[in-house]
Design a protein around this motif. Sequence first.
Motif, PDB file in Angstrom:
ATOM      1  N   LEU A  58       0.838  -1.191   0.000  1.00 13.99           N
ATOM      2  CA  LEU A  58       0.000   0.000   0.000  1.00 13.99           C
ATOM      3  C   LEU A  58       0.879   1.249   0.000  1.00 13.99           C
ATOM      4  O   LEU A  58       2.105   1.158   0.109  1.00 13.99           O
ATOM      5  CB  LEU A  58      -0.926  -0.013   1.222  1.00 13.99           C
ATOM      6  N   THR A  59       0.253   2.422  -0.128  1.00 11.79           N
ATOM      7  CA  THR A  59       0.994   3.678  -0.147  1.00 11.79           C
ATOM      8  C   THR A  59       0.531   4.557   1.003  1.00 11.79           C
ATOM      9  O   THR A  59      -0.389   4.206   1.752  1.00 11.79           O
ATOM     10  CB  THR A  59       0.785   4.424  -1.472  1.00 11.79           C
ATOM     11  N   ASP A  60       1.156   5.740   1.120  1.00  9.84           N
ATOM     12  CA  ASP A  60       0.755   6.638   2.206  1.00  9.84           C
ATOM     13  C   ASP A  60      -0.645   7.202   2.021  1.00  9.84           C
ATOM     14  O   ASP A  60      -1.200   7.792   2.943  1.00  9.84           O
ATOM     15  CB  ASP A  60       1.763   7.776   2.359  1.00  9.84           C
ATOM     16  N   ASN A  61      -1.257   7.034   0.827  1.00 11.72           N
ATOM     17  CA  ASN A  61      -2.669   7.384   0.678  1.00 11.72           C
ATOM     18  C   ASN A  61      -3.555   6.498   1.546  1.00 11.72           C
ATOM     19  O   ASN A  61      -4.691   6.856   1.852  1.00 11.72           O
ATOM     20  CB  ASN A  61      -3.100   7.264  -0.785  1.00 11.72           C
ATOM     21  N   ASP A  62      -3.025   5.322   1.908  1.00 15.32           N
ATOM     22  CA  ASP A  62      -3.755   4.386   2.769  1.00 15.32           C
ATOM     23  C   ASP A  62      -3.252   4.440   4.207  1.00 15.32           C
ATOM     24  O   ASP A  62      -3.583   3.566   5.003  1.00 15.32           O
ATOM     25  CB  ASP A  62      -3.594   2.954   2.242  1.00 15.32           C
ATOM     26  N   MET A  63      -2.463   5.436   4.543  1.00 21.21           N
ATOM     27  CA  MET A  63      -1.868   5.518   5.876  1.00 21.21           C
ATOM     28  C   MET A  63      -2.384   6.747   6.613  1.00 21.21           C
ATOM     29  O   MET A  63      -2.531   7.822   6.025  1.00 21.21           O
ATOM     30  CB  MET A  63      -0.338   5.579   5.759  1.00 21.21           C
ATOM     31  N   ALA A  64      -2.675   6.584   7.895  1.00 22.18           N
ATOM     32  CA  ALA A  64      -3.025   7.722   8.742  1.00 22.18           C
ATOM     33  C   ALA A  64      -1.733   8.346   9.251  1.00 22.18           C
ATOM     34  O   ALA A  64      -0.933   7.674   9.902  1.00 22.18           O
ATOM     35  CB  ALA A  64      -3.904   7.278   9.903  1.00 22.18           C
ATOM     36  N   ILE A  65      -1.503   9.615   8.929  1.00 21.81           N
ATOM     37  CA  ILE A  65      -0.321  10.337   9.391  1.00 21.81           C
ATOM     38  C   ILE A  65      -0.785  11.357  10.412  1.00 21.81           C
ATOM     39  O   ILE A  65      -1.594  12.243  10.106  1.00 21.81           O
ATOM     40  CB  ILE A  65       0.402  10.997   8.219  1.00 21.81           C
ATOM     41  N   THR A  66      -0.316  11.210  11.643  1.00 24.85           N
ATOM     42  CA  THR A  66      -0.836  12.007  12.751  1.00 24.85           C
ATOM     43  C   THR A  66       0.289  12.708  13.502  1.00 24.85           C
ATOM     44  O   THR A  66       1.441  12.271  13.490  1.00 24.85           O
ATOM     45  CB  THR A  66      -1.637  11.131  13.733  1.00 24.85           C
TER      46      THR A  66
END
Length: 720
Positions: A58-66
């Motif tokens: 997957l890519t960071d489009n599928d990652m929650a960055i908080t």
Amino acid sequence: MMRHETSASSVQTVTKPYIEMQSPTSTALDLVKNLPSVSVQNFDSSGMRGGNILSRSLTDNDMAITLDGIPASSAQYLANNVDSENIKSVSITPATVAIDLPVTSAAAGVMDEQTITPSHKFGGMTDFSYGTNNLSREFIRINTGDIGKNGPRAYISFSHAHARNWNGPGTADRKHIDFGMSKDFENGSNIKLFLSWNHQDNIWYSSIREAAFNAEKNNRSYTNYNYAKEYNPQNPSSYYKNAGYNQETVFLTAPTHIVLSKKITLNISPYYFDLRSFGNHYGNITGGSTYYGAQSVPVALGGSDALRPGQTTPYISPWNIDNPNVGAVAKFDIQVDKHNHLQFGYWYNYTDANTVETLGGIGSNLNYTGINYNIVDNSYSPKAYRNRDNNAGYETHALFIEHISKYLENKLTISAGFKLAMINQWAHNRITNDRHGSNYVVPLPQLSASYMINKHHQVYLNAEGDFRLPDASSLLLTYGITNGKISGAPSYAKPQYAIKEELGYRYLDKNIIIDFSLFNYSITNRLLSVTNFVDGAQISQTINAGNQTARGFDLMISTPSIHHFSPYASFEYLYAREDSNIPSQGDLLPTKGLRPVQAPSIMANFGLTYDNGNVFGNVGIHYTGSQYATFMNDQKIPGYITDSIAIGYRFPSFWLLHKPVFKMNFNNITGSFVRTGIFSPAANYRTVKGIYGTTMSGGTGSNFYLMPRFNMTGSISVDF
């Protein structure tokens, strides 16, 4: 480079001692690049432009960055969040998401930056960095210490960075402010506030085709594919300021912990985040008209610059994106008894993105190498000169509950949680008055268990569901301003849903730490951006790439200091496949059974840290295996290695100066010339027949990012 963890999920963390060895220009991407479950594609050497992340297919489009548990900038804009001097730790949780985290879309897990807590003592620190590509950076932080006997404490910091692009013309300039405040109360309650402001001016790097990359291999001039330094009115889009943009970001959060009784606490976390971007597009208009949607309208540039039929005139198209995001999480924690803990709460979020792009002519007296463009008044017909005017967003209401039980002298921990998200999505094209809206009710279950066999051995497992909507703006139909043809088709993609499972084992003793995890992902209606054809025009479109499976394992090993040396190693194996054929050109590409794009099968890391109290150093080596750049697996990036070295010395304190430190940081020390990232995956590189017989011609394939060439940064810092 590795911390002992005890949670019922894989957690990969770098902490303050490691962060302090790295360059102050580092973003969270630079700090986590040697963790096992991620491959970081950083195409900038100054730390001002972020990058991309790959994780478990997957890519960071599928990652929650908080940031402090609150949604923040995407991986591309991570430099906007916080200065590295104010980061306490960065953690990657690749499989699971805390039930109270204000996100629904995190199939690739969570990357969370935690900020430092203000010091109880008055003082501060400052540092200065200088490096290759005319990089310079200054930072200063002032700590108030405790204000009054029982008052709050705070810090405020400012930094400024400036650097020349390592590749092609242009510079980047960044100004940043962080403010943190904390207040503790006698009953255990506390409040922590964090506010940041960021402004920067950048020039994007040009991506490169495979043919141009192969041509550059020999001379490495970095010029044959870049933007032009001088303006050419016959090709205005080649001018490097075409890729110029600036951003302004504001981030605010104030997590509050209230102790109501010995067994009941209330946590409230309000937040506000706003990212504004400004930039320019260029092009040519031929003839006496342009297009407002699909409708032809006359163009008048005014005065002697009036556009005549058959005349080609350059135009400039400034765009403005404002994307505010506001929300809050309220949660009760109840310690029911010594075995059972209950938490439940509510999350609200509202995000509303406005994108406006206007069109103006460029006067003949323009100094093309300057920055002051002579754009004529658009009062003749304002709407006719607005080629994009969109509003798109979401409103989310979510309820969540989690029950945690501990038995067998707290060796066994079982957790079951459930989040119910109600999402309203909308999109409005104000030019064509095209409107789309939809409502979703999304169940998100979670289950985890952990067992401490003894003080050395732990096993854990977890499973959860994840939901992701296509970007709201992708629902809209857009038209070209020079021909009135469709330039962006609406996405009819369904939401993506993923089910994730993880099984892990940890070992700890005085000599070694081991963390091993097996994972399995089942993804339905995978969301991807592809190049497609609509009405004969080649456009970008968000589609469902069918179903996808990904499974594999992560392994991390580290030791405590041995004669001041601390080694670290990690390894990931990933098996991933497409379970469906992907739509393209009105047919289906025969992709079932092939490997997904941007899914390297092997990643490995090695790190070695030395620290005797005065001299310190760190070596990091990362390997990313080959990855496909097309859905038909007929173009790929070979495997590549990235490397970095940090070395420094802590001087004795003297006079008013405490802990003076000098350090040098080096990246790409071998001078590798390799592709590290895919700008945009392509459908196919060579001609292929679709499932229904359509001949799909090959093309130029995907565009790629290059690894920045050798670069170094020297820094000196001191506390006071």
